[in-house]
Write a protein that holds these residues in place. Structure first.
Motif, short mmCIF file in Angstrom:
data_model
loop_
_atom_site.label_atom_id
_atom_site.label_comp_id
_atom_site.label_asym_id
_atom_site.label_seq_id
_atom_site.Cartn_x
_atom_site.Cartn_y
_atom_site.Cartn_z
N SER A 129 0.81 -1.22 0.00
CA SER A 129 0.00 0.00 0.00
C SER A 129 0.85 1.27 0.00
CB SER A 129 -0.96 0.00 1.20
OG SER A 129 -0.24 -0.09 2.41
N GLU A 147 1.50 4.86 6.43
CA GLU A 147 0.19 4.31 6.10
C GLU A 147 -0.74 4.59 7.28
OE1 GLU A 147 -2.13 3.72 4.32
OE2 GLU A 147 -1.69 1.85 3.26
N GLY A 173 -6.41 1.44 2.00
CA GLY A 173 -4.95 1.49 1.89
C GLY A 173 -4.53 2.68 1.06
N GLY A 174 -3.31 3.16 1.32
CA GLY A 174 -2.77 4.27 0.53
C GLY A 174 -2.94 5.59 1.25
N LEU A 199 -6.14 -1.15 -1.66
CA LEU A 199 -5.97 0.16 -2.28
C LEU A 199 -7.22 0.55 -3.04
CD1 LEU A 199 -2.32 -0.18 -3.62
CD2 LEU A 199 -3.09 1.36 -1.81
#
Length: 414
Positions: free
Chosen positions: A115, A131, A291-292, A363
Motif C-alpha cells: 500500500s 500508512e 490502503g494508501g 488500495l
C-alpha cells in the motif's frame, strides 16, 4: 587583464561546485509535526551530500490537486511532489509523473509494503513513508457493562454481531446514536471510510479486471445489500445523519467510533487503559481497511530525475521512515522501520495497526477514473444516507462513472 582572467576562473569554479537545485512541493496540513519532520528530512538530505539541494514549497491542501493540474498545463511542475495515493494513476495517465523503476533503487522499492506504492498499469509511480488503517474504537467498560464481546483480529465481529451490538447499545438509552462514523466529513473520507464496507460485502467501486466495467459491480446484489445496510444504520438511529461535530466518542456521546488510526493518540489520552481498539467487522467477504496515504513522485518535467530519486532513496531509509512515524504516530511503510519505532515494533502497543493494515488493506482502484469514481461515490452515498432509493442511487452512480470512462476512451485500458 590577468586579474580579470583569474576572477572569471574563480567564478566558474565556484559555480561548478554549486549543487543543482530541485524544487519540491508538499501539501500544507494541519499536522504540524508531519511538516516539521518532513522539512528536517530535507535538511538532512541537503547536508548529506553536495550534488543536490531540495527546496521546499508548501501548497494549501484544499487546492493542492488543482494547483498541480494548473502547473502541469503551464509546464511549471516541480521536480518532486507529494500527492494523495488515489490520484496517482490519474497523474500518471495525464503524463505528469515518471515511472520510478530504474530511478529509485530496487532494494528500496522491494522493502515497501504494497500500500506504500502507487501504480498505474503495473508501473510504480509513487512511494510513501507511512500508512493509516481503519479501526473500531470503544471502551472496555462500556462493552463489559452491556455484555458485548471484544472483537479481535482473529475473530472480528460479523455483520450480525455488529448490528446486535448497536441494537443493545441503542436500547440501553445511554446513547442517542451509539456509533460515530464521521459522516460529517467531506471528500475522500467517503471512499476511504465506506468503500471498505462495500468490499467486505463482496462488491466494489469498479471491476478491477478491466477497469472499465461498473455495471453489475457497484449495483450488483452485494452492493444493493451494502446500500440497504448503510441506509438502515441511520434509519434505525444507530448513527447521526447530520452530526454537529466529530467529538461524539471522545465526549462520551457515542460508544463506538469508526475512524482511522490517526485518532489513536487522542483516544489514548482521553481513555487510557479503558480504550478498546478492535478490527473493522467482517461483513461476509473478510474485513477490509482502506490502503494508501500521501506519497512522493517525480515529475516528467524534472530536469534532474536522478537527484529527485536520490532524495526519495534517502527519505525511504528505515531511520527516516521511523522518524516520521515517531513524530506523527502514523504506520511505518517498511518492516525494518517499524522495528525502530516504539509503538509499531514487534510487541509494540500499536503493532495491531501495522499487522492489520498488512493483512487487510485494499488500495482504492488504480485507474485514472478514480477522481470521478470518488466524487460520484460520495454523492451517491450521501443520497442513500438521506433516504434516497438505494438501487436508483447505485444505478445513477454506475451511469455517471461508465459515461466518464467512455468519454475518456477507457483511460488507457482496452
Amino acid at each position: 587583464m590577468t586579474t580579470l582572467s583569474f576572477a572569471t576562473i574563480g567564478t566558474s569554479a565556484q559555480a561548478a561546485a554549486e549543487p543543482a537545485r530541485l524544487k519540491l512541493w508538499r501539501h500544507e496540513t494541519a499536522n504540524i509535526a508531519e511538516i516539521d519532520v518532513s522539512k528536517a528530512a530535507v535538511e538532512r538530505f541537503n547536508q548529506s551530500q553536495q550534488r543536490w539541494k531540495i527546496e521546499v514549497e508548501m501548497i494549501p491542501e484544499g487546492s493542492y490537486t488543482e494547483t498541480v493540474t494548473a502547473a502541469a498545463l503551464a509546464n511549471d511542475l516541480p521536480c518532486v511532489l507529494d500527492m494523495d495515493q488515489p490520484v496517482v494513476p490519474n497523474f500518471a495517465w495525464s503524463g505528469y509523473l515518471r515511472p520510478l523503476k530504474g530511478l529509485v533503487s530496487q532494494e528500496v522499492l522491494d522493502s515497501l509494503i504494497e500500500s506504500a506504492k502507487g501504480t498505474y498499469k503495473d508501473d510504480i509511480y509513487s512511494v510513501g513513508q507511512f500508512e493509516v488503517a481503519l479501526a473500531l474504537f470503544s471502551r472496555h467498560s462500556i462493552l463489559k457493562e452491556h455484555g458485548i464481546r471484544i472483537a479481535t483480529t482473529e475473530q472480528p465481529w460479523t455483520k450480525e454481531e455488529f448490528l446486535q451490538a448497536l441494537a443493545t447499545l441503542k436500547a440501553s438509552g445511554k446513547f442517542a446514536y451509539p456509533l460515530d462514523m464521521r459522516t460529517g466529513w467531506k471528500g475522500e473520507w467517503y471512499s476511504y471510510g465506506y468503500a471498505p464496507m462495500l468490499q467486505s460485502f463482496g462488491a466494489d467501486q469498479i471491476d478491477r479486471s478491466d477497469y472499465r466495467t461498473v455495471e453489475g459491480v457497484l449495483n450488483g446484489k452485494q452492493a444493493i445489500a451494502w446500500g440497504e445496510f448503510f441506509q438502515n444504520l441511520f434509519a434505525e438511529g444507530y448513527v447521526d445523519r447530520n452530526p454537529s461535530d466529530d467529538k461524539a466518542f471522545s465526549q462520551g456521546r457515542a460508544a463506538l467510533d469508526y475512524v482511522g488510526s490517526w485518532e489513536m493518540a487522542n483516544h489514548v489520552t482521553s481513555f487510557g487503559d479503558d480504550l478498546a481498539v478492535m478490527p473493522v467487522p467482517d461483513f461476509g467477504s473478510g474485513p477490509v481497511v482502506g490502503g494508501g496515504s500521501w506519497h512522493w513522485g517525480i515529475t516528467q518535467s524534472c530536469a534532474h530525475p536522478e537527484g529527485a530519486a536520490a532524495f526519495l532513496d534517502y527519505i525511504l531509509q528505515p531511520n527516516e521512515i521511523a522518524a516520521m512515524s515517531e513524530a506523527t504516530g502514523m504506520i511505518p511503510s517498511t518492516p525494518a522501520a517499524a522495528e525502530l519505532t516504539e509503538h509499531y515494533r514487534t510487541g509494540g502497543d500499536w503493532r495491531f495497526f501495522y499487522d492489520y493494515s498488512a493483512a487487510y488493506a485494499k488500495l482504492r482502484p488504480a485507474t485514472p477514473a478514480y477522481p470521478i469514481i470518488s466524487s460520484t461515490f460520495e454523492t451517491m452515498l450521501r443520497n442513500i444516507k438521506d433516504g434516497a432509493d438505494v438501487l436508483d442511487s447505485l444505478d445513477q452512480a454506475v451511469d455517471t462513472i461508465e459515461r466518464n470512462i467512455s468519454d475518456n476512451k477507457g483511460y488507457g485500458f482496452n
